[in-house]
Design a protein around this motif. Structure first.
Motif, PDB file in Angstrom:
ATOM      1  N   VAL A   1      47.319  15.666  47.322  1.00 11.38           N
ATOM      2  CA  VAL A   1      46.306  16.681  47.580  1.00 11.38           C
ATOM      3  C   VAL A   1      45.211  16.066  48.436  1.00 11.38           C
ATOM      4  O   VAL A   1      44.820  14.923  48.225  1.00 11.38           O
ATOM      5  CB  VAL A   1      45.707  17.201  46.259  1.00 11.38           C
ATOM      6  CG1 VAL A   1      44.660  18.263  46.525  1.00 11.38           C
ATOM      7  CG2 VAL A   1      46.799  17.728  45.342  1.00 11.38           C
ATOM      8  N   ALA A   2      44.735  16.823  49.393  1.00  6.58           N
ATOM      9  CA  ALA A   2      43.651  16.353  50.260  1.00  6.58           C
ATOM     10  C   ALA A   2      42.433  17.259  50.098  1.00  6.58           C
ATOM     11  O   ALA A   2      42.505  18.338  49.498  1.00  6.58           O
ATOM     12  CB  ALA A   2      44.112  16.350  51.715  1.00  6.58           C
ATOM     13  N   ALA A   3      41.346  16.820  50.642  1.00 10.66           N
ATOM     14  CA  ALA A   3      40.119  17.619  50.635  1.00 10.66           C
ATOM     15  C   ALA A   3      40.316  18.861  51.504  1.00 10.66           C
ATOM     16  O   ALA A   3      41.190  18.884  52.381  1.00 10.66           O
ATOM     17  CB  ALA A   3      38.964  16.780  51.170  1.00 10.66           C
ATOM     18  N   PRO A   4      39.535  19.894  51.266  1.00 10.54           N
ATOM     19  CA  PRO A   4      39.642  21.081  52.115  1.00 10.54           C
ATOM     20  C   PRO A   4      39.542  20.727  53.596  1.00 10.54           C
ATOM     21  O   PRO A   4      38.743  19.875  53.995  1.00 10.54           O
ATOM     22  CB  PRO A   4      38.451  21.935  51.672  1.00 10.54           C
ATOM     23  CG  PRO A   4      38.204  21.523  50.260  1.00 10.54           C
ATOM     24  CD  PRO A   4      38.511  20.046  50.232  1.00 10.54           C
ATOM     25  N   TRP A   5      40.362  21.374  54.377  1.00 11.16           N
ATOM     26  CA  TRP A   5      40.425  21.223  55.837  1.00 11.16           C
ATOM     27  C   TRP A   5      40.937  19.862  56.289  1.00 11.16           C
ATOM     28  O   TRP A   5      40.766  19.490  57.437  1.00 11.16           O
ATOM     29  CB  TRP A   5      39.069  21.529  56.483  1.00 11.16           C
ATOM     30  CG  TRP A   5      38.502  22.817  56.025  1.00 11.16           C
ATOM     31  CD1 TRP A   5      37.421  22.995  55.208  1.00 11.16           C
ATOM     32  CD2 TRP A   5      38.983  24.121  56.309  1.00 11.16           C
ATOM     33  NE1 TRP A   5      37.207  24.325  54.971  1.00 11.16           N
ATOM     34  CE2 TRP A   5      38.168  25.044  55.642  1.00 11.16           C
ATOM     35  CE3 TRP A   5      40.057  24.615  57.064  1.00 11.16           C
ATOM     36  CZ2 TRP A   5      38.363  26.416  55.706  1.00 11.16           C
ATOM     37  CZ3 TRP A   5      40.249  25.989  57.121  1.00 11.16           C
ATOM     38  CH2 TRP A   5      39.402  26.858  56.452  1.00 11.16           C
ATOM     39  N   ARG A   6      41.575  19.090  55.392  1.00  5.63           N
ATOM     40  CA  ARG A   6      42.087  17.778  55.772  1.00  5.63           C
ATOM     41  C   ARG A   6      43.620  17.749  55.770  1.00  5.63           C
ATOM     42  O   ARG A   6      44.246  16.790  55.323  1.00  5.63           O
ATOM     43  CB  ARG A   6      41.537  16.693  54.837  1.00  5.63           C
ATOM     44  CG  ARG A   6      40.074  16.371  55.020  1.00  5.63           C
ATOM     45  CD  ARG A   6      39.647  16.057  56.464  1.00  5.63           C
ATOM     46  NE  ARG A   6      40.493  15.096  57.148  1.00  5.63           N
ATOM     47  CZ  ARG A   6      40.260  13.796  57.222  1.00  5.63           C
ATOM     48  NH1 ARG A   6      39.185  13.291  56.671  1.00  5.63           N
ATOM     49  NH2 ARG A   6      41.091  13.003  57.865  1.00  5.63           N
ATOM     50  N   GLU A   7      44.209  18.797  56.309  1.00 10.45           N
ATOM     51  CA  GLU A   7      45.658  18.836  56.453  1.00 10.45           C
ATOM     52  C   GLU A   7      46.165  17.670  57.285  1.00 10.45           C
ATOM     53  O   GLU A   7      47.250  17.163  57.062  1.00 10.45           O
ATOM     54  CB  GLU A   7      46.114  20.159  57.074  1.00 10.45           C
ATOM     55  CG  GLU A   7      46.045  21.339  56.140  1.00 10.45           C
ATOM     56  CD  GLU A   7      44.681  22.015  56.118  1.00 10.45           C
ATOM     57  OE1 GLU A   7      43.701  21.477  56.709  1.00 10.45           O
ATOM     58  OE2 GLU A   7      44.583  23.089  55.498  1.00 10.45           O
ATOM     59  N   ASP A   8      45.349  17.230  58.267  1.00  4.21           N
ATOM     60  CA  ASP A   8      45.744  16.111  59.119  1.00  4.21           C
ATOM     61  C   ASP A   8      45.991  14.857  58.281  1.00  4.21           C
ATOM     62  O   ASP A   8      47.015  14.180  58.427  1.00  4.21           O
ATOM     63  CB  ASP A   8      44.697  15.848  60.191  1.00  4.21           C
ATOM     64  CG  ASP A   8      43.323  15.494  59.615  1.00  4.21           C
ATOM     65  OD1 ASP A   8      42.948  16.052  58.554  1.00  4.21           O
ATOM     66  OD2 ASP A   8      42.634  14.654  60.211  1.00  4.21           O
TER      67      ASP A   8
ATOM     68  N   ASN B   1      46.321  26.243  44.612  1.00  2.00           N
ATOM     69  CA  ASN B   1      46.514  27.575  45.189  1.00  2.00           C
ATOM     70  C   ASN B   1      45.208  28.368  45.115  1.00  2.00           C
ATOM     71  O   ASN B   1      44.888  29.127  46.024  1.00  2.00           O
ATOM     72  CB  ASN B   1      47.611  28.333  44.454  1.00  2.00           C
ATOM     73  CG  ASN B   1      48.974  27.732  44.666  1.00  2.00           C
ATOM     74  OD1 ASN B   1      49.200  26.976  45.594  1.00  2.00           O
ATOM     75  ND2 ASN B   1      49.904  28.056  43.790  1.00  2.00           N
ATOM     76  N   VAL B   2      44.462  28.176  44.034  1.00  2.77           N
ATOM     77  CA  VAL B   2      43.207  28.904  43.845  1.00  2.77           C
ATOM     78  C   VAL B   2      42.087  28.311  44.697  1.00  2.77           C
ATOM     79  O   VAL B   2      41.303  29.046  45.298  1.00  2.77           O
ATOM     80  CB  VAL B   2      42.810  28.900  42.348  1.00  2.77           C
ATOM     81  CG1 VAL B   2      41.431  29.487  42.142  1.00  2.77           C
ATOM     82  CG2 VAL B   2      43.839  29.667  41.537  1.00  2.77           C
ATOM     83  N   THR B   3      41.998  26.989  44.768  1.00  2.00           N
ATOM     84  CA  THR B   3      40.900  26.356  45.506  1.00  2.00           C
ATOM     85  C   THR B   3      41.150  26.302  47.006  1.00  2.00           C
ATOM     86  O   THR B   3      40.218  26.073  47.773  1.00  2.00           O
ATOM     87  CB  THR B   3      40.664  24.916  45.008  1.00  2.00           C
ATOM     88  OG1 THR B   3      41.823  24.116  45.271  1.00  2.00           O
ATOM     89  CG2 THR B   3      40.315  24.892  43.538  1.00  2.00           C
ATOM     90  N   GLY B   4      42.385  26.454  47.422  1.00  2.00           N
ATOM     91  CA  GLY B   4      42.710  26.408  48.840  1.00  2.00           C
ATOM     92  C   GLY B   4      42.851  25.000  49.395  1.00  2.00           C
ATOM     93  O   GLY B   4      42.958  24.826  50.603  1.00  2.00           O
ATOM     94  N   GLN B   5      42.848  24.006  48.534  1.00  2.00           N
ATOM     95  CA  GLN B   5      43.026  22.635  49.013  1.00  2.00           C
ATOM     96  C   GLN B   5      44.453  22.443  49.494  1.00  2.00           C
ATOM     97  O   GLN B   5      45.402  22.932  48.880  1.00  2.00           O
ATOM     98  CB  GLN B   5      42.740  21.644  47.886  1.00  2.00           C
ATOM     99  CG  GLN B   5      41.289  21.553  47.507  1.00  2.00           C
ATOM    100  CD  GLN B   5      41.112  20.631  46.331  1.00  2.00           C
ATOM    101  OE1 GLN B   5      41.031  21.098  45.207  1.00  2.00           O
ATOM    102  NE2 GLN B   5      41.049  19.338  46.610  1.00  2.00           N
TER     103      GLN B   5
END
Length: 93
Positions: free
Chosen positions: A63-70, A37-41
């Motif tokens: 959990v995925a890397a940032p911007w890897r919702e896909d 929640n804090v890191t935005g991942q």
């Protein structure tokens, strides 16, 4: 959550004597999610099992890397197909 669901209002126990008890009582409910929640991942919990004693669903957190919702959605969909849970229901008491 790192615990079974508490009773409604259980987080308030002891707050009359120590206001920080609300935070301490809530910690097990967010220990696995707070860092993301804090890191935005992007993170997701996919129910893949049921607890034998209670029948409640048990999930695995991905959990995925940032911007890897896909990627996160692709992996979670694959996991859902491998461990179908849509027809499972916990018992009611």
């Amino acid at each position: 959550m790192a615990c079974f669901p508490p009773l409604v209002g259980a987080w308030r126990a002891g707050t009359d004597a120590d206001p920080l008890m609300a935070l301490r009582n809530s910690y097990p409910m967010g220990v696995f999610t707070s860092v993301f929640n804090v890191t935005g991942q992007p993170a997701i919990s996919v129910p893949v099992h049921h607890d034998d004693a209670t029948g409640l669903p048990v999930g695995v957190q991905i959990v995925a890397a940032p911007w890897r919702e896909d990627l996160l959605l692709q992996v979670s969909r694959t996991l859902e197909l491998a461990h179908s849970w849509t027809d499972r229901r916990p018992p009611f008491s």
